[in-house]
Design a protein around this motif. Structure first.
Motif, PDB file in Angstrom:
ATOM      1  N   ASP A   1     117.249 106.220 -23.734  1.00 56.95           N
ATOM      2  CA  ASP A   1     116.429 105.207 -23.064  1.00 56.95           C
ATOM      3  C   ASP A   1     114.990 105.280 -23.583  1.00 56.95           C
TER       4      ASP A   1
ATOM      5  N   HIS B   1     114.415  96.533 -24.970  1.00 61.27           N
ATOM      6  CA  HIS B   1     114.510  96.542 -23.505  1.00 61.27           C
ATOM      7  C   HIS B   1     115.841  97.239 -23.191  1.00 61.27           C
TER       8      HIS B   1
ATOM      9  N   SER C   1     113.377 102.500 -26.059  1.00 62.99           N
ATOM     10  CA  SER C   1     112.249 101.769 -25.467  1.00 62.99           C
ATOM     11  C   SER C   1     111.015 101.886 -26.358  1.00 62.99           C
TER      12      SER C   1
END
Length: 143
Positions: free
Chosen positions: A24, A33, A28
């Motif tokens: 993540d 996204h 990111s």
């Protein structure tokens, strides 16, 4: 500077919390996204809740492995599209991640599921390249 082009929405699935958090954060920071899911059932719910452009899926998970999860996603997409086939949309492309060597033959995942496979460990730039490659192939096939 990010490596990613336009901000793609990814669904990232891994049942190991630390790996999920790392993916993540890494993706990111590369300009994507990211929606994270910690299991196959959670991924199925997330995919139904919001559209994504690429799925990044761990292979070895419980209760469903990554291949089974993608099969179930494809079945759900077909069921959802059955009411109005004219507006049917295929499952987004899938990038499988695993510490195991790439299988010599990828399992049957469902009609038209476009996928690729990346063996851990990998560099973030390698993952970005694979994500962008499958997305480009998907756009060539589906416009």
């Amino acid at each position: 500077m990010t490596l990613a082009g336009p901000r793609l929405h990814l669904l990232v699935v891994d049942d190991e919390e630390q790996i999920l958090e790392l993916l993540d954060l890494t993706l990111s920071m590369q300009g994507f996204h990211v929606t994270a899911a910690a299991s196959g059932p959670a991924a199925l719910r997330q995919l139904k809740a919001a559209p994504v452009e690429v799925i990044v899926m761990d292979v070895l998970m419980t209760p469903w492995d990554g291949f089974d999860t993608v099969r179930r996603m494809a079945e759900q997409r077909r069921a959802d599209n059955a009411a109005d086939p004219a507006t049917a949309s295929p499952l987004p492309p899938v990038v499988f991640l695993s510490g195991l060597a790439r299988p010599s033959v990828m399992p049957e995942l469902g009609d038209g599921v476009l996928s690729d496979y990346l063996v851990k460990p990998f560099r973030p730039s390698q993952l970005v390249e694979v994500i962008e490659r499958v997305r480009m192939r998907w756009e060539q096939l589906h416009g």
